[in-house]
Scaffold this active site. Sequence first.
Site, PDB file in Angstrom:
ATOM      1  N   GLY A 162      52.169  -2.228  26.314  1.00 14.33           N
ATOM      2  CA  GLY A 162      51.138  -1.317  25.809  1.00 14.33           C
ATOM      3  C   GLY A 162      51.664  -0.531  24.605  1.00 14.33           C
ATOM      4  O   GLY A 162      51.009  -0.446  23.565  1.00 14.33           O
ATOM      5  N   HIS A 163      52.882   0.026  24.753  1.00 16.62           N
ATOM      6  CA  HIS A 163      53.459   0.768  23.624  1.00 16.62           C
ATOM      7  C   HIS A 163      53.676  -0.149  22.422  1.00 16.62           C
ATOM      8  O   HIS A 163      53.443   0.234  21.278  1.00 16.62           O
ATOM      9  CB  HIS A 163      54.827   1.352  24.005  1.00 16.62           C
ATOM     10  CG  HIS A 163      54.792   2.410  25.051  1.00 16.62           C
ATOM     11  ND1 HIS A 163      55.274   2.218  26.326  1.00 16.62           N
ATOM     12  CD2 HIS A 163      54.338   3.691  25.006  1.00 16.62           C
ATOM     13  CE1 HIS A 163      55.123   3.334  27.024  1.00 16.62           C
ATOM     14  NE2 HIS A 163      54.556   4.240  26.251  1.00 16.62           N
ATOM     15  N   LYS A 201      43.977   4.633  26.748  1.00 22.18           N
ATOM     16  CA  LYS A 201      44.204   4.834  28.181  1.00 22.18           C
ATOM     17  C   LYS A 201      44.234   6.337  28.484  1.00 22.18           C
ATOM     18  O   LYS A 201      43.700   6.790  29.486  1.00 22.18           O
ATOM     19  CB  LYS A 201      45.513   4.195  28.625  1.00 22.18           C
ATOM     20  CG  LYS A 201      45.819   4.577  30.042  1.00 22.18           C
ATOM     21  CD  LYS A 201      46.922   3.772  30.633  1.00 22.18           C
ATOM     22  CE  LYS A 201      47.280   4.373  31.954  1.00 22.18           C
ATOM     23  NZ  LYS A 201      47.937   5.681  31.772  1.00 22.18           N
ATOM     24  N   ASP A 202      44.854   7.107  27.590  1.00 21.73           N
ATOM     25  CA  ASP A 202      44.840   8.573  27.717  1.00 21.73           C
ATOM     26  C   ASP A 202      43.676   9.092  26.872  1.00 21.73           C
ATOM     27  O   ASP A 202      43.873   9.686  25.814  1.00 21.73           O
ATOM     28  CB  ASP A 202      46.185   9.134  27.260  1.00 21.73           C
ATOM     29  CG  ASP A 202      47.314   8.639  28.135  1.00 21.73           C
ATOM     30  OD1 ASP A 202      47.350   8.971  29.319  1.00 21.73           O
ATOM     31  OD2 ASP A 202      48.165   7.873  27.636  1.00 21.73           O
ATOM     32  N   LEU A 237      59.381   1.976  27.363  1.00 21.10           N
ATOM     33  CA  LEU A 237      58.351   1.256  26.609  1.00 21.10           C
ATOM     34  C   LEU A 237      57.960  -0.056  27.280  1.00 21.10           C
ATOM     35  O   LEU A 237      58.812  -0.790  27.782  1.00 21.10           O
ATOM     36  CB  LEU A 237      58.866   0.976  25.191  1.00 21.10           C
ATOM     37  CG  LEU A 237      59.281   2.227  24.413  1.00 21.10           C
ATOM     38  CD1 LEU A 237      59.751   1.836  23.010  1.00 21.10           C
ATOM     39  CD2 LEU A 237      58.176   3.263  24.337  1.00 21.10           C
ATOM     40  N   GLN A 240      54.831  19.430  28.894  1.00 20.29           N
ATOM     41  CA  GLN A 240      53.571  18.881  29.405  1.00 20.29           C
ATOM     42  C   GLN A 240      53.658  18.498  30.875  1.00 20.29           C
ATOM     43  O   GLN A 240      52.710  17.916  31.408  1.00 20.29           O
ATOM     44  CB  GLN A 240      53.102  17.710  28.538  1.00 20.29           C
ATOM     45  CG  GLN A 240      53.903  16.436  28.650  1.00 20.29           C
ATOM     46  CD  GLN A 240      53.520  15.425  27.577  1.00 20.29           C
ATOM     47  OE1 GLN A 240      53.835  15.591  26.408  1.00 20.29           O
ATOM     48  NE2 GLN A 240      52.831  14.363  27.955  1.00 20.29           N
TER      49      GLN A 240
HETATM   50  O1  PAF Z   1      51.134   9.886  25.697  1.00 19.52           O
HETATM   51  C1  PAF Z   1      52.327  10.248  25.707  1.00 19.52           C
HETATM   52  O2  PAF Z   1      53.263   9.454  25.896  1.00 19.52           O
HETATM   53  C2  PAF Z   1      52.655  11.714  25.467  1.00 19.52           C
HETATM   54  O3  PAF Z   1      51.668  12.541  25.992  1.00 19.52           O
HETATM   55  C3  PAF Z   1      52.927  12.042  23.987  1.00 19.52           C
HETATM   56  C4  PAF Z   1      51.696  11.823  23.127  1.00 19.52           C
HETATM   57  C5  PAF Z   1      54.076  11.201  23.456  1.00 19.52           C
HETATM   58  C6  PAF Z   1      53.322  13.518  23.844  1.00 19.52           C
HETATM   59  O4  PAF Z   1      54.474  13.814  24.556  1.00 19.52           O
END
Ligand code: PAF
Length: 279
Positions: free
Chosen positions: A32-33, A146-147, A29, A57
């Site tokens: 940003g988080h 950002k995503d 973390l 993922q």
């Molecule tokens: O953005 C992220 O950190 C990841 O893609 C998430 C949303 C926690 C899913 O694993």
Amino acid sequence: MKIISSIDELRDQLRGQLRTAFVPTMGNLHEGHLSLMRLARKHGDPVVASIFVNRLQFGPNEDFDKYPRTFQADVDKLEKEGVYVLFAPTEKDLYPEPQEFRVRPPDDLGNTLEGEFRPGFFTGVTTIVLKLFSCVQPRVAVFGKKDYQQLMIVRNMSKQFALPTEIIAAETYRADDGLALSSRNGYLSADERSEAPLLFKTLNQVADEVRSGHLDTSELEKKAMAQLAARGWKPDYISIRRRADLQPPSAGDLAQKVELVVLAAAKLGVTRLIDNLEI
Ligand code: PAF
């Protein structure tokens, strides 16, 4: 803060909570988080965070094994933010049997941009996000801009499945020199770190050109990619898209000034950075 790894225990702990605000993360973390946690607090109570590095993922040649895991430091930061529960399941807790059911985003949204360069990525994301939502049952969940594509896909998934979870977008948190904070920034060498803000500068240049009436988007994209490549970057894409659906704008869209966003992904050394800017 309670740290919980089992789904049953989590459900017991959150039973009766109707305003839970949830922030899913993969840990490591940074500010940003933490800004997502603060935004979550404004939209609900209690705040629940999760840390889970989601194998589904990551592609076979991606950084799942070396993804930074800094659990104790993360716990200390979340404690300071007043997070009520940290859900930190192991793979066995979350996938006690192989996860055979998957959520597949629609092709036009899931297979473009990040989805083109990271096949299967968004199926991995939506599958885990749906599962985490099912465990936490939040009223709201916070995702960073950002995503950008991830945010849109999760928002559309939540809407199409009529999930009772509202998706809240958080602005991208940047260092003073403009670099978007990301756990992957930790992979950058000192030299690469000072080069890295060029990605955001390039996005700003593209956005300025569009705003000042330069509407040949493919020329702008090519020029921006060439500029990065000339400095040793390996760009995957710099792409101007409609904000509404992340598809390329038509000439008519441009003439009518539909809302746009420019998105980028590029490798600097071994580190792949992504960023975007609404125009
Ligand atoms: O953005 C992220 O950190 C990841 O893609 C998430 C949303 C926690 C899913 O694993």
